[in-house]
Scaffold this motif. Structure first.
Motif, mmCIF file in Angstrom:
data_model
loop_
_atom_site.group_PDB
_atom_site.id
_atom_site.type_symbol
_atom_site.label_atom_id
_atom_site.label_comp_id
_atom_site.label_asym_id
_atom_site.label_seq_id
_atom_site.Cartn_x
_atom_site.Cartn_y
_atom_site.Cartn_z
ATOM 1 N N GLY A 221 53.445 17.401 27.331
ATOM 2 C CA GLY A 221 52.409 16.515 27.490
ATOM 3 C C GLY A 221 51.038 17.121 27.651
ATOM 4 N N ALA A 222 51.107 18.025 28.478
ATOM 5 C CA ALA A 222 49.776 18.910 28.538
ATOM 6 C C ALA A 222 49.154 19.302 27.145
ATOM 7 C CB ALA A 222 50.084 20.142 29.317
ATOM 8 N N VAL A 223 50.264 19.812 26.183
ATOM 9 C CA VAL A 223 49.489 20.381 24.985
ATOM 10 C C VAL A 223 49.029 19.017 24.040
ATOM 11 C CG1 VAL A 223 50.306 21.749 22.815
ATOM 12 C CG2 VAL A 223 50.915 22.575 25.070
ATOM 13 N N GLN A 224 49.882 18.185 23.903
ATOM 14 C CA GLN A 224 49.233 16.877 23.103
ATOM 15 C C GLN A 224 48.080 16.574 23.732
ATOM 16 O OE1 GLN A 224 52.883 14.208 23.482
ATOM 17 N NE2 GLN A 224 53.167 14.404 21.197
ATOM 18 N N GLY A 225 47.757 16.660 24.888
ATOM 19 C CA GLY A 225 46.533 16.344 25.476
ATOM 20 C C GLY A 225 45.617 17.281 24.948
ATOM 21 N N ILE A 226 45.700 18.241 24.965
ATOM 22 C CA ILE A 226 44.848 19.588 24.636
ATOM 23 C C ILE A 226 44.494 19.340 23.080
ATOM 24 C CG2 ILE A 226 44.772 22.025 24.040
ATOM 25 C CD1 ILE A 226 46.481 22.446 26.344
ATOM 26 N N GLY A 227 45.385 18.627 22.333
ATOM 27 C CA GLY A 227 45.203 18.578 21.012
ATOM 28 C C GLY A 227 44.284 17.475 20.785
ATOM 29 N N TRP A 228 44.547 16.327 21.506
ATOM 30 C CA TRP A 228 43.739 15.156 21.678
ATOM 31 C C TRP A 228 42.294 15.753 21.961
ATOM 32 C CZ3 TRP A 228 46.080 10.174 23.850
ATOM 33 C CH2 TRP A 228 45.513 8.949 23.591
ATOM 34 N N ALA A 229 42.039 16.351 23.073
ATOM 35 C CA ALA A 229 40.803 16.818 23.545
ATOM 36 C C ALA A 229 39.874 17.782 22.331
ATOM 37 C CB ALA A 229 41.164 17.632 24.736
ATOM 38 N N VAL B 232 47.957 12.522 30.465
ATOM 39 C CA VAL B 232 46.745 11.843 30.913
ATOM 40 C C VAL B 232 45.839 12.741 31.408
ATOM 41 C CG1 VAL B 232 46.102 9.837 32.656
ATOM 42 C CG2 VAL B 232 48.269 9.860 31.639
ATOM 43 N N PRO B 233 45.889 13.663 32.196
ATOM 44 C CA PRO B 233 44.887 14.264 32.601
ATOM 45 C C PRO B 233 44.119 15.440 31.649
ATOM 46 C CG PRO B 233 46.450 14.708 34.189
ATOM 47 C CD PRO B 233 47.185 14.156 33.015
ATOM 48 N N PRO B 234 44.840 15.909 30.640
ATOM 49 C CA PRO B 234 44.270 16.916 29.839
ATOM 50 C C PRO B 234 42.856 16.696 29.337
ATOM 51 C CG PRO B 234 46.457 16.832 29.357
ATOM 52 C CD PRO B 234 46.149 15.595 30.055
ATOM 53 N N LEU B 235 42.630 15.558 28.806
ATOM 54 C CA LEU B 235 41.339 15.048 28.061
ATOM 55 C C LEU B 235 40.185 15.490 29.030
ATOM 56 C CD1 LEU B 235 43.691 13.942 26.700
ATOM 57 C CD2 LEU B 235 42.148 11.918 26.068
ATOM 58 N N ALA B 236 40.278 14.992 30.139
ATOM 59 C CA ALA B 236 39.117 14.894 31.190
ATOM 60 C C ALA B 236 39.327 16.499 31.699
ATOM 61 C CB ALA B 236 39.222 14.035 32.471
ATOM 62 N N ALA B 237 40.326 16.905 32.128
ATOM 63 C CA ALA B 237 40.367 18.355 32.643
ATOM 64 C C ALA B 237 39.623 19.345 31.603
ATOM 65 C CB ALA B 237 41.719 18.907 32.828
ATOM 66 N N ILE B 238 39.840 19.230 30.408
ATOM 67 C CA ILE B 238 39.252 20.160 29.381
ATOM 68 C C ILE B 238 37.751 19.919 29.612
ATOM 69 C CG2 ILE B 238 39.364 20.900 27.180
ATOM 70 C CD1 ILE B 238 42.027 20.344 26.872
ATOM 71 N N ALA B 239 37.237 18.826 29.179
ATOM 72 C CA ALA B 239 35.872 18.271 29.297
ATOM 73 C C ALA B 239 35.290 18.978 30.454
ATOM 74 C CB ALA B 239 35.775 16.624 29.162
ATOM 75 N N LEU C 289 35.448 12.485 21.995
ATOM 76 C CA LEU C 289 36.480 13.110 21.455
ATOM 77 C C LEU C 289 36.868 12.962 20.127
ATOM 78 C CD1 LEU C 289 38.918 12.928 24.635
ATOM 79 C CD2 LEU C 289 37.346 14.643 24.271
ATOM 80 N N PRO C 290 37.466 14.141 19.592
ATOM 81 C CA PRO C 290 37.521 15.548 20.011
ATOM 82 C C PRO C 290 36.283 16.220 20.157
ATOM 83 C CG PRO C 290 38.307 15.519 17.721
ATOM 84 C CD PRO C 290 37.784 14.067 18.087
ATOM 85 N N MET C 291 36.534 17.423 21.169
ATOM 86 C CA MET C 291 35.257 18.140 21.378
ATOM 87 C C MET C 291 35.467 19.235 20.181
ATOM 88 S SD MET C 291 35.721 18.789 25.257
ATOM 89 C CE MET C 291 37.164 17.926 25.903
ATOM 90 N N SER C 292 35.490 18.971 19.016
ATOM 91 C CA SER C 292 35.695 19.759 17.953
ATOM 92 C C SER C 292 34.327 20.985 17.664
ATOM 93 C CB SER C 292 35.882 18.997 16.611
ATOM 94 O OG SER C 292 34.650 18.226 16.410
ATOM 95 N N PRO C 293 34.518 21.906 17.126
ATOM 96 C CA PRO C 293 33.670 22.843 17.286
ATOM 97 C C PRO C 293 32.116 22.375 16.779
ATOM 98 C CG PRO C 293 35.574 23.904 16.517
ATOM 99 C CD PRO C 293 35.736 22.669 16.508
ATOM 100 N N PRO C 294 32.025 21.861 15.760
ATOM 101 C CA PRO C 294 30.446 21.187 15.297
ATOM 102 C C PRO C 294 30.069 20.398 16.383
ATOM 103 C CG PRO C 294 32.134 20.998 13.369
ATOM 104 C CD PRO C 294 33.113 21.389 14.627
ATOM 105 N N ALA D 102 41.128 7.896 17.310
ATOM 106 C CA ALA D 102 42.419 7.771 17.240
ATOM 107 C C ALA D 102 43.389 9.091 17.014
ATOM 108 C CB ALA D 102 42.947 6.882 16.192
ATOM 109 N N THR D 103 44.357 9.154 17.703
ATOM 110 C CA THR D 103 45.381 10.417 17.516
ATOM 111 C C THR D 103 46.724 9.613 17.076
ATOM 112 O OG1 THR D 103 45.730 10.312 19.826
ATOM 113 C CG2 THR D 103 44.226 11.766 19.149
ATOM 114 N N HIS D 104 47.233 10.713 16.422
ATOM 115 C CA HIS D 104 48.903 10.242 15.975
ATOM 116 C C HIS D 104 49.991 10.859 16.887
ATOM 117 C CE1 HIS D 104 52.641 9.639 13.838
ATOM 118 N NE2 HIS D 104 51.932 8.582 13.274
ATOM 119 N N GLN D 105 50.945 10.266 17.316
ATOM 120 C CA GLN D 105 52.184 11.121 18.016
ATOM 121 C C GLN D 105 52.419 12.275 17.352
ATOM 122 O OE1 GLN D 105 51.607 7.851 16.852
ATOM 123 N NE2 GLN D 105 52.356 6.450 18.425
#
Lengths: 287, 752, 159
Positions: free
Chosen positions: B648-656, B713-720, B734-739, B199-202
């Motif tokens: 929108g892209a940057v919110q997606g980056i955060g989510w990813a 919509v696209p950033p999560l998969a684009a980054i993965a 997700l998220p693809m956190s460092p650990p 879950a992410t927050h706005q």
């Protein structure tokens, strides 16, 4: 709640001694005000030490530097002498929070907040820094690594507060470095932090090393095995490998929202190696 | 309303497509703009909420007597101060704003106080004694679907849920056509994978805030930061049992919403306190309250199965989506289920969605609600298949892309759409062919959003001095006053500076749907154009009256009424200002208005390319380069269109990468602050390059499509996909956190 | 609990106020002085929306007590424009559409001004790191960074 801004150390000590339990020292306030807001601290008295003479001073002393308890990160970062002698300590303090936080946060405050993840503390411990403590019985000097005792707890006694931090004199071919791991590039609390302080002889052999880890135990860890791994070496790959192994071994972290045990132990070694390379290059005058 | 037919292939605009300064700009760069928390009223009290410290607990009793006795406390409300029965449509909203018999999540409101100062209010909260009986809790979506999970709302499941399904499942939806199994049989390879998203927050920077006044006569006024003050009016009136007409809601400037301000949290409570205290009450959430008790979006668990031939044709596609939307029904699973395969032209596709409740805050809409998670899962599998066959992932998407005439996976047949255009633009862009360094990777993904229309009401007044006042009813969340002003001025043929647009209060216009679904530039723009056209008709009539000719013989051109042709007579054109100046003598004030339930919003597609670099020793993922390609239909103000793409892209980056709700074993949120709820900071990012494509929406006079939501919509998969390219690891959680990335790298190394 | 009398300078004007010992400078600015241009996004120093300068040093006004302002020089967003003449940063933010909702804008402008006073020619990376403590959720920072760099360039040319 009462707000006091004494002008002398004596008067600060006297206020602190009068209300020992409910009295909090305010230096930069970047931790205290957050705790107050969260209801985690409800001080009866706040003693703002920033109006005390000398608290904002950085002065040369016995070849080293004495840094007043109210000197903020931005001020320290602008001081050429300290930056040249102890770049690792300076960069550790400067990593804390934002530019805005740098306008307030202090070495002494970071130390006395006693967070296991404090950035400047491993760097100060690696540096062999000494805190000067004022109290009802006068002043005393305490090694920085002996100030925090547990998360949120220090060895300071009733009525005592840190008035300055002393960074000792540097021989030639000596330098330090601090690195931390955070998930973003800024604004996070260290998941792992590592300070490395090195002295080299003329042919580049490491004569002395101090390595300290943060955020991987209840308080900062001075890793003797890591120092031993470096001392006497040319800081070659093999020595750095031993250093990394010693740091991973010494780290005793917990799983929490910021990282896992396995991640922290591994990254402790990674950062130690990287910080040692930076400190080495600085000591050689290559960086 | 249809796209304007024009002799030219493309209509030429004077203002639309330019970049004028926003009309609210100076207020916003000088600190004068008034946001939710910036208003005060004489005699104002401070309101504060007491919240449950438990994830799930029965409220045995609430004793407010000690708090009431505290000097300075003027009112305390609990659920008992709200009507026992409220309309079904707002029952869950009320329960979320103020708990009834049960506190369903950590942070759930249980009481509120209005006091003479913040300090008194804080003290009063500590004196309210709530006795809880702690109940077992569940916060994970998969755990909540197990038969032994504690059930939040026994008996709430609707008729779509098969008998015997565990009790936290509230509804089931299904979309698709053809038979995926047949499709899988035709494939050269079938990949099936499971995904999870946190879950992410706005994460809007402005916490919820409002100022309420309510008199004994039942008249009430409310100032608040919201994406829809008409929604606030309707919801609060229904909850409090008052008439909507007696409640006037004024929208403040809004400090971000992203969907999170499309419902109410504090507003009914503030009104109830104001009514009880007989004084204005201001309430402002802390950041901790925002994270614990407002927003977030769903966490999800998704299975995707796709079959592909070795030349890259998708033969069959299926997905099962499980979304938890917090303590009440209404996760965005249906929109995830509908949008999952929307970018593809498929013969055989089926998606099934499950709406699940857990002991978390009630989810609120978050930018393209439900779609980013579904796209993450689907676009990851498409990428894996393409890579497995050694095919260019953009070629594979082009081969399967939905286009005009495609029967969408969720039912409707698409009219003209821009997906192919974004894919071709991406393929031709230098980013796609730029060299990559060691340890770097490149990923691509597509995204889709429906876009909404809805109830819209606009009023345009021609002032005596020839200026124009435009009133609309949708809070301006990212520069929409500029685009409305532009469309009004464009249509009237007058300078941008001569139009001023305001957001009217609820008493001044008819119903307006909330600022959501990327609807505003489309729907309010459409109504603005129509209102301007209505005003033009009136002005033509006035000119005809002056000239003594038929109104039909007058046309509007370049900001003036003119005789339609030589037969109409020879008259000097009358400008808007000329006509406005004599309006009083020609029939009175001149206005145009338009009321519509706007349809034809026009779906939106985007394609993103992202380069990443992986630190193989720590698992840290760095975003090196990012380019957004999206169809805007018609970019009214391109700078704010680009801004939507970038934000929108940057919110997606955060989510990813780093954003997530972290719950402890006790069901308590572990990271309710911006320190550990890690939204991207400036130093995390490169510039976000954008390319606006304009495939006109046939449903809007200028061809406008909504643009706000698709970019997340696209950033999560684009980054993965980029991480997969860089490091050979497929991140499905997700998220693809460092650990997690480091563990995947180490597992990969161990496996090799 | 007795209030503290504070005399300070805000945007060049001498200001006196009473505040409670635990009140932050941000509370004082907003609630006692009606200067609502500084925003509270978090109250914990993590978002930068409350940025002000104190004796020229950039700080979060939510992390400073009102009482500490005694004798200091405070600068807020309200003092950034000179009458009707906008500061170049303010103008560039409008020209570049560097704000969407605008809630973070006052804090970012105050922070950016402090940057350019210290470093008139910052690199993109320096700008990004200096502003890392100013969260913006709308823009993705792209246009914000461009606006700051452009303002810096204009100010260098003018000086």
């Amino acid at each position: 709640m009462r707000y006091e801004a004494p002008q002398t150390v004596e008067s600060a000590v006297s206020i602190l001694s009068a209300t020992p339990a409910g009295c909090h020292v305010l230096a930069g306030g970047t931790d205290l005000l957050v705790r107050m807001r969260a209801g985690m601290s409800e001080p009866e008295v706040i003693v703002d030490i920033k109006r005390i003479a000398g608290m904002h001073e950085i002065s040369a002393e016995e070849g080293g530097w004495r840094i007043g308890a109210a000197v903020c990160g931005a001020e320290l970062g602008e001081h050429e002498g300290v930056c040249a002698a102890w770049p690792g300590v300076v960069e550790a303090l400067e990593l804390i929070g934002s530019t805005q936080v740098q306008g307030r946060a202090t070495l002494a405050g970071n130390l006395c907040n006693a967070s296991p993840a404090a950035d400047s503390v491993p760097a100060m411990v690696a540096a062999g820094a000494v805190a000067r403590v004022a109290g009802p019985d006068g002043t005393r000097d305490v090694a920085v690594q002996d100030v925090p005792t547990d998360p949120g707890k220090t060895s300071l006694g009733r009525g005592e507060f840190v008035t300055s931090i002393f960074l000792p004199a540097r021989p030639e071919r000596a330098s330090d470095a601090y690195l931390r791991f955070i998930p973003r590039t800024e604004m996070d609390i260290a998941v792992v932090g590592c300070g490395v302080n090195l002295e080299l002889d003329a042919d580049g052999t490491c004569t002395q090393a101090r390595v300290a880890l943060g955020a991987v135990g209840p308080k900062v860890i001075l890793v003797e095995d890591a120092a031993a791994a470096l001392a006497g070496s040319a800081l070659d790959d093999a020595a750095l490998e031993r250093l990394a192994a010693a740091c991973s071994q010494a780290a005793s972290p917990i799983d929490d929202k910021r990282g896992t045990v396995a991640f922290r132990k591994h990254v402790a070694g990674v950062l130690a190696r990287r910080a040692a390379i930076i400190a080495r290059d600085r000591a050689r005058g290559e960086a | 309303m249809a796209l304007d037919k024009n002799p030219e292939t493309a209509r030429s605009f004077k203002l639309v497509g330019t970049r004028p300064l926003r009309p609210d700009g100076i207020d916003k760069v000088t600190g004068r703009a008034r946001f939710g928390a910036d208003m005060s009223a004489p005699g104002m009290l401070v309101g504060r909420v007491l919240r449950s410290p438990h994830a799930h607990a029965r409220i045995v009793s609430i004793d407010t007597s000690r708090a009431e006795a505290l000097q300075g406390v003027k009112a305390i409300v609990t659920r008992a101060d709200f009507p026992a029965e409220v309309p079904e449509a707002v029952a869950d909203i009320l329960d979320n704003c103020m708990a009834g018999r049960t506190a369903f999540y950590d942070g759930h409101a249980v009481a509120a106080v209005a006091a003479s100062s913040a300090a008194v209010a804080r003290k009063a909260l500590k004196l309210i004694e709530v006795t809880y009986e702690i109940l077992p809790h569940v916060t994970d979506v998969d755990a909540a679907m197990r038969p032994d999970a504690p059930v939040l709302h026994p008996g709430r499941a609707d008729e779509s849920v098969p008998e015997g399904t565990p009790g936290n499942v509230i509804s089931r939806v299904q979309y698709g056509h053809g038979d995926p199994e047949t499709g899988f049989a035709e494939a050269d390879r079938v990949v099936e994978r499971s995904f999870r998203t946190a879950a992410t927050h706005q994460g809007y920077i402005e916490p919820h805030a409002c100022l309420a006044t309510m008199g004994a006569d039942g008249q009430a006024d409310l100032w608040c930061c919201t994406q829809g003050h008409y929604m606030v009016r309707g919801t609060c009136a229904a909850i409090l049992g008052i008439e909507a007409g007696q409640l006037r809601v004024t929208a403040s400037e809004i400090g971000g919403g992203f969907g999170g301000k499309t419902t109410v949290f504090l507003e009914p409570v503030a009104l109830a306190l104001a009514r009880k205290a007989g004084r204005p009450v201001k309430m402002v959430m802390s950041r901790e309250e925002v994270l614990r008790a407002s927003g977030p979006t769903a966490s999800t668990s998704i299975d995707v199965k796709i079959g592909m031939t070795k030349d890259g044709r998708i033969t069959g596609a299926a997905a099962e989506l499980r979304y938890q939307g917090g303590a009440y029904p209404g996760s965005p699973v249906e929109m995830g289920t509908m949008s999952a395969f929307a970018p593809y032209d498929l013969k055989n596709v089926r998606t099934v969605g499950w709406d699940v409740v857990t002991n978390r805050p009630k989810q609120a809409a978050y930018r393209a609600p439900g779609a980013p998670m579904a796209a993450f899962a689907v676009e990851s599998v498409v990428d894996e298949l393409a890579r497995g066959f050694g095919l260019d992932p953009l070629d594979v998407r082009l081969k399967n892309a939905a286009r005009e005439g495609t029967r969408s996976s969720y039912g409707p047949t698409f009219p003209a759409i821009g997906l192919e255009a974004t894919l071709r633009a991406a393929k031709d862009h230098p980013h796609w062919s730029a060299p990559l360094g060691e340890g770097q990777g490149r990923g691509v993904a597509c995204g889709f959003w429906f876009n909404f229309g809805g109830d819209t009401c606009v009023s345009l007044n021609v002032n005596p001095d020839g200026t124009v006042s435009l009133s609309e009813g949708n809070p301006d969340i990212g520069g929409s006053r500029a685009s409305m002003t532009m469309m009004a001025a464009e249509e009237l043929g007058i300078p941008y500076e001569q139009v001023r647009t305001v957001i009217a209060d609820t008493a001044s216009l008819g119903q307006n749907e909330v600022t959501d679904g990327s609807r505003v530039t489309f729907a309010v723009g459409l109504a603005t154009i129509e209102a301007a056209r209505a005003a033009k008709r009136v002005m033509c009539e006035r000119a005809a009256m002056v000239w003594g000719i038929d109104p039909e013989a007058v046309i509007w051109e370049d900001g003036a009424a003119k005789p339609a042709g030589p037969n109409a007579g020879k008259f000097e054109p009358m400008t808007l200002a000329d006509i406005a100046a004599i309006a009083s003598n020609t029939g009175g004030p001149i206005a145009g208005h338009h009321e519509v339930n706007a349809e034809g919003a026009g779906v939106s597609f985007g394609t993103h390319i992202v380069d990443t670099e992986i630190d193989r020793d720590t698992g840290a993922v760095k975003i090196l380069r990012y380019t957004v390609f999206q169809d805007a239909g018609c970019a009214v103000h391109p700078a704010y269109v680009e801004g939507q793409f970038q934000g929108g892209a940057v919110q997606g980056i955060g989510w990813a990468l780093n954003e997530e709700y972290i719950y402890g074993e006790d069901g308590v949120l572990q990271n309710p602050g911006f320190l550990d709820y890690r939204v991207p900071v400036a130093s995390d990012l490169p510039m976000i390059d954008t390319m606006i494509l304009e495939i006109p929406n046939p449903g809007h006079p200028y061809g406008v499509r909504g643009v706000g939501e698709t970019p997340i919509v696209p950033p999560l998969a684009a980054i993965a996909n980029s991480v997969a390219d860089a490091a050979g690891i497929r991140m499905t959680d997700l998220p693809m956190s460092p650990p997690k990335v480091l563990a995947a790298l180490q597992a990969g190394a161990a496996g090799n | 609990m007795s209030n503290i009398h504070v005399t300070t300078t805000i945007n060049g004007d001498s200001v006196e106020y009473l505040c409670a010992p635990e009140e932050t400078l941000l509370d004082v600015l907003r609630d006692r002085l009606g200067m609502t241009g500084s925003k509270e996004g978090c109250g914990t120093g993590d978002c930068g929306a409350c940025s002000v300068t104190v004796d020229g040093r950039l700080v979060c006004s939510c992390l400073m007590l009102g009482a500490e302002a005694e004798g200091r020089e405070i600068a807020t967003i309200e003092g950034m424009a000179a009458g009707e003449v906008l500061h170049p940063l303010q103008r560039k933010f409008l020209e570049h559409a560097a704000l969407q909702c605008g809630i973070c804008t006052p804090g970012i402008l105050v922070a950016a001004k402090a940057l350019l006073e210290k470093n008139p020619d910052p690199s993109e990376e320096e700008t990004r790191y200096w502003l890392a403590g100013n969260l913006c959720r709308c823009t993705g920072y792209d246009k914000v960074i461009r606006a700051v760099m452009d303002a810096a360039a204009e100010m260098r040319e003018a000086s």
